[in-house]
Design a protein around this motif. Sequence first.
Motif, PDB file in Angstrom:
ATOM      1  N   PHE A 445      -1.393   4.169  -0.854  1.00  0.00           N
ATOM      2  CA  PHE A 445      -1.853   2.784  -1.018  1.00  0.00           C
ATOM      3  C   PHE A 445      -3.309   2.584  -0.631  1.00  0.00           C
ATOM      4  CE2 PHE A 445       2.749   2.150  -0.588  1.00  0.00           C
ATOM      5  CZ  PHE A 445       2.968   1.499  -1.791  1.00  0.00           C
ATOM      6  N   GLY A 446      -3.815   3.466   0.184  1.00  0.00           N
ATOM      7  CA  GLY A 446      -5.143   3.218   0.736  1.00  0.00           C
ATOM      8  C   GLY A 446      -6.271   3.697  -0.163  1.00  0.00           C
ATOM      9  N   ILE A 451      -8.380  -4.264  -6.821  1.00  0.00           N
ATOM     10  CA  ILE A 451      -9.339  -5.361  -6.922  1.00  0.00           C
ATOM     11  C   ILE A 451     -10.541  -4.907  -6.099  1.00  0.00           C
ATOM     12  CG2 ILE A 451      -9.766  -7.779  -6.298  1.00  0.00           C
ATOM     13  CD1 ILE A 451      -6.821  -8.269  -6.538  1.00  0.00           C
ATOM     14  N   ARG A 458     -13.462  -6.436   5.866  1.00  0.00           N
ATOM     15  CA  ARG A 458     -12.902  -7.291   6.921  1.00  0.00           C
ATOM     16  C   ARG A 458     -12.943  -6.585   8.250  1.00  0.00           C
ATOM     17  NH1 ARG A 458      -8.515  -9.997   7.242  1.00  0.00           N
ATOM     18  NH2 ARG A 458      -7.123  -8.257   6.972  1.00  0.00           N
TER      19      ARG A 458
ATOM     20  N   PHE B  29      -1.931  -7.517  -4.432  1.00  0.00           N
ATOM     21  CA  PHE B  29      -2.545  -8.058  -3.216  1.00  0.00           C
ATOM     22  C   PHE B  29      -2.143  -7.253  -2.002  1.00  0.00           C
ATOM     23  CE2 PHE B  29      -3.115 -11.729  -5.946  1.00  0.00           C
ATOM     24  CZ  PHE B  29      -4.427 -12.018  -5.653  1.00  0.00           C
ATOM     25  N   ARG B  31      -1.584  -4.068  -1.875  1.00  0.00           N
ATOM     26  CA  ARG B  31      -2.416  -2.851  -1.799  1.00  0.00           C
ATOM     27  C   ARG B  31      -3.793  -3.168  -1.255  1.00  0.00           C
ATOM     28  NH1 ARG B  31      -2.249   1.134  -6.837  1.00  0.00           N
ATOM     29  NH2 ARG B  31      -3.720   2.228  -5.488  1.00  0.00           N
ATOM     30  N   ARG B  32      -4.338  -4.228  -1.756  1.00  0.00           N
ATOM     31  CA  ARG B  32      -5.677  -4.603  -1.318  1.00  0.00           C
ATOM     32  C   ARG B  32      -5.691  -4.886   0.186  1.00  0.00           C
ATOM     33  NH1 ARG B  32      -7.973  -9.422  -0.311  1.00  0.00           N
ATOM     34  NH2 ARG B  32     -10.208  -9.660  -0.679  1.00  0.00           N
ATOM     35  N   GLU B  33      -4.658  -5.651   0.617  1.00  0.00           N
ATOM     36  CA  GLU B  33      -4.587  -6.027   2.021  1.00  0.00           C
ATOM     37  C   GLU B  33      -4.408  -4.793   2.902  1.00  0.00           C
ATOM     38  OE1 GLU B  33      -5.071  -9.176   2.577  1.00  0.00           O
ATOM     39  OE2 GLU B  33      -5.083  -8.872   4.753  1.00  0.00           O
ATOM     40  N   ARG B  35      -5.255  -1.739   2.234  1.00  0.00           N
ATOM     41  CA  ARG B  35      -6.473  -0.929   2.260  1.00  0.00           C
ATOM     42  C   ARG B  35      -7.489  -1.548   3.209  1.00  0.00           C
ATOM     43  NH1 ARG B  35      -7.318  -1.272  -2.820  1.00  0.00           N
ATOM     44  NH2 ARG B  35      -9.021  -2.724  -2.466  1.00  0.00           N
TER      45      ARG B  35
END
Lengths: 459, 296
Positions: A445-446, A451, A458, B29, B31-33, B35
């Motif tokens: 996942f990383g 997007i 962050r 979302f 996956r994005r979060e 990462r």
Amino acid sequence: MRRGAVAILFVLLGAAAPLAAHPMSDIEALIDAAEPGGVVLIPPGVYEGNLVIDKPVVLDGQEGAIFDGMESGTVVEVLAEGVTIRGCTIRGSGENVTAEPAGIRVLAGHAVIESNTIKDSLFGIDLRQASDSVIRGNRIACKNFEPARRGDGLRLWWSHNCTVEDNTVLSSRDMVFWYSENLHITRNTVKDSRYGLHFMYSHDTVLEGNELTGNSVGIYLMYSNRITLINNRMLSHRGASGYGIGLKDCDDIVVRGNALLANRVGMYIDNSPSSIGATGTVEQNMIAFNEVGLLATPNTHENVFTRNAFMENEEPAESNGRGRLTRNSFSRDGFGNYWSDYTGFDLDGDGIGDVAYEPRSLFHEMLAVEPNLRLFVHSPAQQAIEFTARALPELQPKSVLVDPAPLARPPEIKLASPPADGAAPVMASLAAGLLLASGGLTVVFGRSPGIPVAPGGRE
Amino acid sequence: MSTMAAPAGNNAASSPLRAATTVGGIAMFARREFRDAIASRWFLLYTLAFTVLAVGVSFLSLSGVGSSGFAGFGRTAAGLLNLIMLIVPLMALTAGAGSIAGERERGTLLYLLAQPVSRTQVLLGKYAGLALALVCSLCIGFGVSAGLLAWRAGGVGVGAYILLIGFTAMLALGMLSVGFVISVVSRRTSVSTGVALFVWLALVFVSDLGLMASSIIFKLRVQEIFGVAILNPLQSFKMGVIVNMNASLDVLGPVGDYASHTFGAVLPWLLASTMVAWIVIPLAAAMVLFVRRQSV
């Protein structure tokens, strides 16, 4: 060769056909025919009914010799002195509690009960006024009742000079000794019962190398004097009592080299010693991983604790109610105990801490007043209370005990063999699995962005 | 999940399966979060701290005993409990508190909501991503200390250890949900983090100390103390772990005995369900609050 073939044939026959049922009168006839003191060989088979032995004989059960009481009364009752019962399987006593039916009941001395298997009986082996007897190598499991309805696995009543060794008792009430003196109780195993070894008014006895696991209490001595406990192991006694060793009004007890591990309370002392001039000695024991290492009523005094290892108990020592344990000595001849939570130092390196060990815990002081607060052990709130007490000395309670010469290193204590653990590979693979899972997730996942990353990322 | 996330996200409207689109959007979302989380310094710091402390506690509680087989898991767990109850809620609450409020403060929330996805998808996606990251970080800490236990203690109590991980994960998810509620209603991260810290302090210390004080002052009965205590997810967590380890709560004195006697075999499920309630109810509340909000 031929013998082997015959043996195999026997085994096959035995496995194929259910053991033939015989009336108990067959055995009575065999006993009647035997000389006093003679050996009666019991052939394989199920013998149904109740047997009374009133003549000194040796009952030698062959493989597959079974006495079945047919759920009524005591299965085998011994009335004569000097009877030996060996190698028999005994089952199916009655279950009427008032009559106390047993697998084997012995009412005369000099009996030898050896290598029998007793199952599905209310009481296992019951000796009444049967001194100088030997109970050795029996396996006893009582009727599968709820704990309150069970009978004792082994009971000695007014039977002195007996030897009880290498017996195994599972899921019964107690292995209990009433008014019996000068016993030798060695290498017995009691599991999942109420009290492992229970002494009532029984004096002058040595208990050595017994293994007690998962009972309500491991060894409970009550009103019994001059008893020595050596090299026993008490493991995982939980529940409301949950004591490894319990002492109630006992004088001159010596507890040496025992392991008290993972019990709710390692050792519980209630008013022992109780007589003037009597003492109690607790030395070289390993008291580890218990919720409370030592719990004693505040009136307890004149005990000597020396060279014990108090390791990683949630609370090393506690007074059962308001009060302190300072009327006991926690050192002898300049040797105290090892306390794993000792924070002092040993500057001169003589193995004795230079600062006395004085455990103070505001939280446990509060527990003595308000037992309900025990709900909050193992929580950060407990730590907060202890921290407050350290920060504000006026809140600091008095120490529950004083060990003037705490050991700087744990003493060498030889434990009986540790339990086998075959689960290490399972735990290791769990570790590997967890790490792989987190690593895999990160990789899967990383990586590739779906997007675009938010500007600046962050923090 | 990853294979279908990409087309669903790129051209959501044209996808024939609406269900797949919803899930795909959430996964995107998530996956994005995830990462972002594992790239953030705070997260790495928490993971490192948790791992080091967990290993330290395991090591300390096993060291010094010649015959380590006895130590087993019980003693280590008691040490780990305190650590988990301090760090895991802090980690999850601050992570949750920063999630929506952070996007809002940076102005990226507007950009996210401009995508062809619903607000629910954004919220659930962010929740799933952070939850995954939290579980990941717990796995590292538990994994390393499991290795240590296997080496030093011979792996006693594997089942109880797995249940400990399960309960800890539930605690983390519950606290994350609470963090999301805080985040949804906050404009700034400084505010949401502050509130999260306050909630942490309340759950970890204030509620227990308060209950202690009231049980002394009002002479509360055991059933009242138990009833109030399990409302705190941290107490439920602690009792759940202990009941799985010892098959009874006798360790916790009269209140524990009462609970074991009254609820018997149902007790672990009762405690687990309060923890699940702490995951579901705040998350649902966060969702309602977020969807109802008209502005960003």
